[in-house]
Scaffold this active site. Structure first.
Site, short mmCIF file in Angstrom:
data_model
loop_
_atom_site.label_atom_id
_atom_site.label_comp_id
_atom_site.label_asym_id
_atom_site.label_seq_id
_atom_site.Cartn_x
_atom_site.Cartn_y
_atom_site.Cartn_z
N HIS A 391 0.67 -1.24 -0.04
CA HIS A 391 0.02 -0.19 0.11
C HIS A 391 0.79 1.46 -0.14
O HIS A 391 0.16 2.26 -0.04
CB HIS A 391 -0.90 -0.02 1.17
N LYS A 582 -7.96 14.38 4.03
CA LYS A 582 -7.06 13.20 4.01
C LYS A 582 -6.20 13.25 5.46
O LYS A 582 -6.19 14.42 6.12
CB LYS A 582 -6.01 13.45 2.88
N ARG A 583 -5.75 12.18 5.80
CA ARG A 583 -4.59 12.21 6.78
C ARG A 583 -3.49 13.34 6.61
O ARG A 583 -3.20 13.54 5.49
CB ARG A 583 -3.92 10.99 6.79
N LYS A 588 0.81 14.64 0.85
CA LYS A 588 -0.52 14.82 0.70
C LYS A 588 -0.87 16.41 0.37
O LYS A 588 -2.08 16.80 -0.25
CB LYS A 588 -1.58 14.40 1.73
N THR A 690 -8.58 6.52 -1.98
CA THR A 690 -10.09 6.00 -2.28
C THR A 690 -11.00 7.11 -2.17
O THR A 690 -12.09 7.33 -2.58
CB THR A 690 -10.29 4.84 -1.34
N LYS A 694 -14.70 8.25 -4.45
CA LYS A 694 -15.83 8.51 -3.74
C LYS A 694 -16.59 9.94 -4.10
O LYS A 694 -17.62 10.03 -4.14
CB LYS A 694 -15.88 8.30 -2.03
#
Length: 847
Positions: A391, A582-583, A588, A690, A694
């Site tokens: 992952h 997001k985290r 990110k 993911t 969505k």
């Protein structure tokens, strides 16, 4: 069970649930009654009904005096009663037919809340909708009594939950294995802009879904014991001990209620041991040291791995999960199979990331020491049974455990790892003579001041399949991260792009859009999301565009109502809902988004008469407790929000909100309301994502980099319907050696102006210097994640986005094309690929 009259509690949102998905006639209701095998007992409506009996008898109180939490527990237990017979029949069918079973091992299952999801998948929502209105039951109040299950943190855990939903819906015999954490990640609060962590005791009240299976406990041996010393537990070497794994089962309801699989969570307990002498002498705590040690093991999700003690606890957690789960599934296998050689024909074990990698030496130990097989046969069975999903490409996330921990706690496993490694290195030297660099790269043992076991290498070598989770991720995994292993075992590597369940993330979360889709193309999309492509030729249909905009408006109003009730905040439904959830992590790039907002703020300050569409920027996500720079980024976003709110020039045109304590139930409200999805990670660093899927599924347009699954999403919908920007993964890698962020500061006026505002304490006037770490990250230390390299391109894409939003017809058309292109990103498709290509698992309909 007279469902027609009795089932009363269902969400008022279901008024717009796809009509054809809801049983309405007596024939359909009769089929449901027969399918669930519940007998003549009603769910609600009489004093003998399930709900009323649970309400009174579980609480021993008059029903009129019982509060909302107790009412939630009563309805949840009643729904569990309805599904129980089908749950039993699912297991009985597997025992009788003895199909190949899938066992999904994961340290995380971010399942969220269960009540509304189970009602939806059991097809009970439409049946009871009318009674909800008649009784004026506050369904939302009941739903809010259920905490999000504290069993996961981010995308890895949410993916696991989606996979369980898909396997049950597709009638694949499967079981999830995880740990029953008493405390989740943490509850996030914001104080003076800073993140603070408080315990997430999600099991403080009884969980109505779980079933404790005391008669199916397993023993997990360790080569040490633990003693309480100075208020903390320490390992005592040379004194073997055992933990007891106590299983708690939760139902996993497939859509339509045909198959109900199981998520089994392990709680650690001590063996039946109590030192009466210590207790009698007054050392009450010492007498219970073993019990305290055992119970502490599964107390917390993700102990702080900033310390050796936290890392050690994580190490034992991972072994406990593996040992408990393998003992359990082997026991199940041996009930109907006596030949160990058939294990790969009856069992597929999927390792969700490196965390369960100790399954490799543990399965070998079982086959060598308990089944008494030879090494070659045991190794062949182990490899053909296990499969591994990677992952991440981040080196720090590819686990490496100190070798000394294996020596002290799991010496037999270390012996097995040594032998695996010896044979591996012999093969490398035979196939690649005189290539000692390759030997060092593929070795399971990392040499250095502290020798470590490379868990990713062990997972790849010990399994027959290694897959990435997006096309670009799988390519980078093979060609860079584990290049030498991929060259040795090329046939083992494949890609399985992630997906999400459309039942929770569209049907349940966005009833208005679900109804719009169903009216346009029928309801087959609920279990075959590829049917959404039927929307493509309708994207320019005026009626569908209007229906889409109306559904989006309803989702926004629903979210605003929740936001106001829970936080007191109010936002403009006419503004662009621009979301980044997001985290919190540098790669990110929440900081890049914040810098974009600083530029927009500066533009309005300099040109206050500019015509702009009002915008609301939503951020949400947690920072790891020890990740200080991530916490500074959260602080910066909150300070930026405060300055914008108090500035009359921009107030009403720009608004920033950081939503604390992001969780599944928040996402279910915010994602349907979003207009814009930010997927702006540094290219080459996001494995898949993911949340991007969505947002796309719910009609948000994506502004993002060519990274993770966003690349494939743009391919499906057409790049012209995305706002892509920034460096590619290759450009990031190629420019690493010469990239100079100072150049962008010196040569881009807007970049310089934005950074000057930040560094001059414009957003921290009462806390001068608090954002110095941002200067260090962006300029002094070289801007590793290339924020400044992509800022100008980000702003250019952002302008195109705003221009399009000014044309509702064009915007809605592109949004519909995004929904139409999201069909590939169903977890049903992903699971079908796993089942066919990796597990060789077939559906086993319950009979």
């Amino acid at each position: 069970m007279e469902i027609e009259k009795g089932m009363t509690l269902v969400e008022t949102q279901t008024e717009s649930r796809p009509v054809s998905a809801r049983p309405t006639g007596s024939n359909e209701l009769s089929k449901l009654i027969e399918q669930y095998g519940c007998g003549p007992v009603r769910l609600t409506g009489t004093s003998d009904a399930l709900y009323e009996r649970h309400l009174v008898f579980d609480n021993v109180m008059d029903a009129a005096a019982i509060g909302a939490r107790e009412r939630f527990e009563a309805i949840a237990r009643s729904v569990r009663d309805v599904l129980s017979q089908r749950w039993i029949r699912t297991e009985e069918t597997c025992d009788r037919k003895d199909p190949k079973r899938v066992y999904y091992l994961s340290m995380e299952f971010l399942i969220g809340r269960s009540l509304a999801n189970n009602v939806t998948n059991l097809l009970l929502d439409g049946v009871i909708e009318k009674d909800v209105r008649e009784r004026k039951i506050d369904w939302h109040e009941l739903l809010d009594q259920e905490p999000d299950a504290g069993l996961g943190n981010g995308g890895l855990g949410r993916l696991a939950a989606c996979f369980l939903d898909s396997m049950a819906t597709m009638e694949i015999p499967a079981m999830g294995y995880g740990l029953r954490y008493q405390y989740g990640m943490f509850k996030q609060t914001i104080q003076d802009g800073w993140q603070h962590e408080i315990p997430d005791n999600w099991l403080r009240r009884p969980d109505p879904w779980e079933v404790r299976r005391q008669n199916e406990t397993v023993e997990v041996p360790l080569n040490c014991s633990f003693k309480l010393s100075g208020g903390s537990l320490r390992a005592v070497l040379g004194q073997p001990s055992s933990l007891i794994g106590v299983p708690f089962d939760r139902p996993v309801v497939g859509y339509g209620g045909k198959t109900i699989n199981t998520l089994r969570l392990w709680e650690a307990a001590a063996a039946d041991y109590f030192d009466f002498q210590e207790f009698s002498s007054g050392d009450f705590v010492g007498a219970l040291a073993e019990t305290l040690q055992a119970e502490s093991l599964t107390r917390v999700l993700y102990p702080d791995d900033h310390t050796a003690k936290g890392q050690g606890l994580r190490f034992v957690q991972e072994y406990f999960l593996v040992a408990s789960s393998l003992a359990d599934l082997i026991r199940r296998f041996r009930k109907t199979n006596t030949d160990w050689r058939t294990l790969p024909d009856k069992v597929a074990i999927q390792l969700n990331d490196t965390h369960p990698t100790m399954a490799v030496p543990e399965l070998m130990r079982i086959l060598l020491d308990e089944a008494h097989l030879g090494w070659d046969e045991a190794w062949d069975i182990t490899q053909r049974t296990l499969a591994y999903t990677n992952h991440t490409l981040l080196p720090e996330a590819l686990e490496k455990w100190p070798l000394v921990w294996f020596e002290r706690m799991l010496p037999r496993h270390l012996d097995i790892i040594y032998e695996i490694n010896r044979r591996l290195i012999d093969e490398v030297r035979r196939r690649f003579p005189k290539d000692e660099g390759r030997v060092q790269h593929v070795s399971l043992v990392e040499e250095g001041a502290e020798r470590k076991i490379r868990m990713a290498n062990l997972a790849i070598v010990g399994s027959h399949s290694t897959n990435g989770v997006a096309a670009i991720h799988s390519q980078l995994l093979r060609t860079i991260t584990v290049k030498d292993l991929a060259e040795m075992f090329p046939q083992r590597f494949s890609n399985k792009t992630n997906g999400v369940t459309p039942r929770r993330w569209l049907l349940m979360s966005n009833p208005a859009l679900s109804q719009t889709i169903t009216e346009a193309i029928g309801d087959g999309w609920v279990t075959d999301l590829s049917q959404l492509k039927k929307l493509r030729p309708l994207a320019d249909d005026h009626g569908l565009r209007q229906a889409f905009l109306k559904a989006k408006r309803q989702a926004k109003l629903h979210f605003i109502d929740w936001l106001t009730r829970t936080t007191g905040e109010s936002v403009d439904a006419d503004s662009i809902f621009d979301c980044h959830i997001k985290r919190i992590h540098e790669y990110k790039r929440q900081l890049l988004n914040a810098l974009r907002i600083v530029v927009l703020y500066d533009r309005l300050r300099k040109n206050p008469n500019s015509e702009v569409t009002p915008r609301t920027f939503f951020f949400a996500g947690k920072a790891a407790p020890a990740y200080q720079l991530a916490k500074v980024i959260i602080k910066f976003i909150n300070n930026l929000a405060s300055i914008i709110d108090t500035d009359p020039i921009v107030r009403g045109r720009l608004k920033v909100l950081f939503l604390p304590d992001y969780c599944v139930s928040m996402a279910e409200r915010l994602i349907p309301a979003a207009d814009v999805s930010n997927q702006i990670s540094t290219a080459g660093y996001e494995a898949s994502g993911t949340s991007n899927m969505k947002f796309m599924m719910n009609g948000a347009l994506t502004i993002g980099t060519r990274d993770g699954a966003t690349i494939e999403m743009a391919e499906e919908a057409g790049e012209e319907n995305f706002f892509l920007f920034g460096l590619t993964a290759k450009q990031v890698a190629d420019s690493r050696s010469w990239y100079k962020p100072q150049w962008h500061y010196d040569n881009d006026p807007e970049t310089r102006a934005a950074l000057d505002l930040v560094f001059s304490d414009r957003f921290s006037c009462n806390e001068p210097g608090v954002f110095a770490p941002l200067r260090d990250a962006l300029l002094t230390h070289g801007d590793y994640y290339m924020h400044l390299a992509d800022l100008k391109s980000y702003l250019e894409a952002d302008q195109k986005l705003c221009d399009l939003y000014a044309d509702p017809a064009a915007w809605s058309s592109k949004a519909i094309l995004n929904v139409a292109g999201s069909g590939k990103f169903s977890s049903d498709r992903t699971i079908a690929e796993y089942a066919a290509d990796i597990w060789n698992a077939k559906a086993c309909p319950v009979s």
